[in-house]
Design an enzyme around this catalytic site. Structure first.
Site, PDB file in Angstrom:
ATOM      1  N   SER A 127      11.394  -8.665   9.929  1.00 61.06           N
ATOM      2  CA  SER A 127      11.352  -8.422   8.493  1.00 61.06           C
ATOM      3  C   SER A 127      12.250  -9.412   7.769  1.00 61.06           C
ATOM      4  O   SER A 127      13.261  -9.869   8.322  1.00 61.06           O
ATOM      5  CB  SER A 127      11.828  -6.996   8.185  1.00 61.06           C
ATOM      6  OG  SER A 127      12.038  -6.805   6.798  1.00 61.06           O
ATOM      7  N   TYR A 140      16.711   0.795   8.746  1.00 59.27           N
ATOM      8  CA  TYR A 140      15.554  -0.043   9.069  1.00 59.27           C
ATOM      9  C   TYR A 140      15.994  -1.473   9.380  1.00 59.27           C
ATOM     10  O   TYR A 140      15.571  -2.068  10.376  1.00 59.27           O
ATOM     11  CB  TYR A 140      14.575  -0.031   7.895  1.00 59.27           C
ATOM     12  CG  TYR A 140      13.455  -1.024   8.019  1.00 59.27           C
ATOM     13  CD1 TYR A 140      12.360  -0.765   8.829  1.00 59.27           C
ATOM     14  CD2 TYR A 140      13.490  -2.234   7.318  1.00 59.27           C
ATOM     15  CE1 TYR A 140      11.320  -1.696   8.952  1.00 59.27           C
ATOM     16  CE2 TYR A 140      12.461  -3.155   7.429  1.00 59.27           C
ATOM     17  CZ  TYR A 140      11.383  -2.879   8.241  1.00 59.27           C
ATOM     18  OH  TYR A 140      10.362  -3.797   8.359  1.00 59.27           O
TER      19      TYR A 140
END
Length: 247
Positions: A127, A140
């Protein structure tokens, strides 16, 4: 003809990546926890298999059914948005089980065949949250940052066996199902004390200057899988590319 196995193909980046590799003439093994064959082309070059990356027996069964593969794309993941203070540790653990330990388990499972053939590529999808600190995604980001370190180290130890390891770092994809696999409703993830701050962050997310589309990620995964250089990181999407240049 080469074969790619892609995890997390039920939607979003994984689904589009499966379609893209198939369009390029590859054999594709598209895996998902609950198989949905109707969402992908009906062809003898594409198979849909059940796979839960958090379960060793499921990993073993999927790889046995797949046969030899040339590329593994670790795309399966779950998202989380909310104040860390209000995030139950059970949710944090579930994030790591899929986003971190699932990637490691899949990688470990394919290494014997890659090492024996002295070839193979592993593409780990992380990410752009790993490129610059972003608010309200602490757990996350931690799960994805762990894979960044894991992949960089692994690339060194596998280089001598002819195995390439790559990182694809997608940007913000509002059209994906980022948080739908987590059972914590956003109302519970944002306590009253954080409400004003979270509102400003959500408002900014609602007016992004650039976003990442599924096609952006599929094309970059394809490029990474076919890049014979020692390059490790591949930002995907205009926002991720901008962050990579800043960082």
């Amino acid at each position: 003809m080469k074969t790619v196995l892609i995890t997390g193909c039920s939607s979003g980046y994984g689904l589009e990546t499966a379609r893209h590799f198939h369009a390029q003439g590859w054999d594709v093994i598209a895996t998902m926890r609950t198989p949905r064959e109707e969402i992908l082309p009906a062809t003898d070059r594409l198979r849909v298999l059940a796979l839960d990356v958090t379960k060793p027996q499921s990993i073993a069964a999927a790889l046995e059914a797949s046969g030899p593969i040339d590329v593994l794309v670790n795309n399966a993941g779950i998202g989380m948005f909310g104040a860390f203070e209000a995030t139950p540790m059970s949710v944090v653990r579930s994030l790591f089980e899929t986003n971190t330990f699932g990637v490691m388990a899949m990688t470990q499972a394919v290494l014997p065949q890659f090492r024996a053939r002295r070839s193979g590529v592993i593409v780990n999808v992380t990410s752009s949250a790993t490129l610059a600190p972003m608010p309200l995604v602490a757990a996350y980001t931690a799960s994805k940052t762990a894979i960044e370190g894991f992949t960089g180290s692994l690339a060194h130890e596998l280089e001598g066996f002819g195995i390439r390891v790559k990182l694809v770092e997608p940007g913000y994809g509002p059209s994906t199902r980022f948080t739908q696999n987590v059972q914590t409703p956003i109302e519970a993830a944002i306590p009253e004390a954080y409400a004003s701050y979270a509102h400003s962050i959500l408002a900014a997310f609602g007016q992004p200057t650039a976003v990442t589309m599924e096609r952006d990620v599929a094309e970059v995964v394809w490029r990474a899988a076919n890049d014979a250089s020692a390059r490790l990181r591949y930002p995907a999407g205009p926002d991720a590319v901008a962050l990579a240049h800043v960082s």
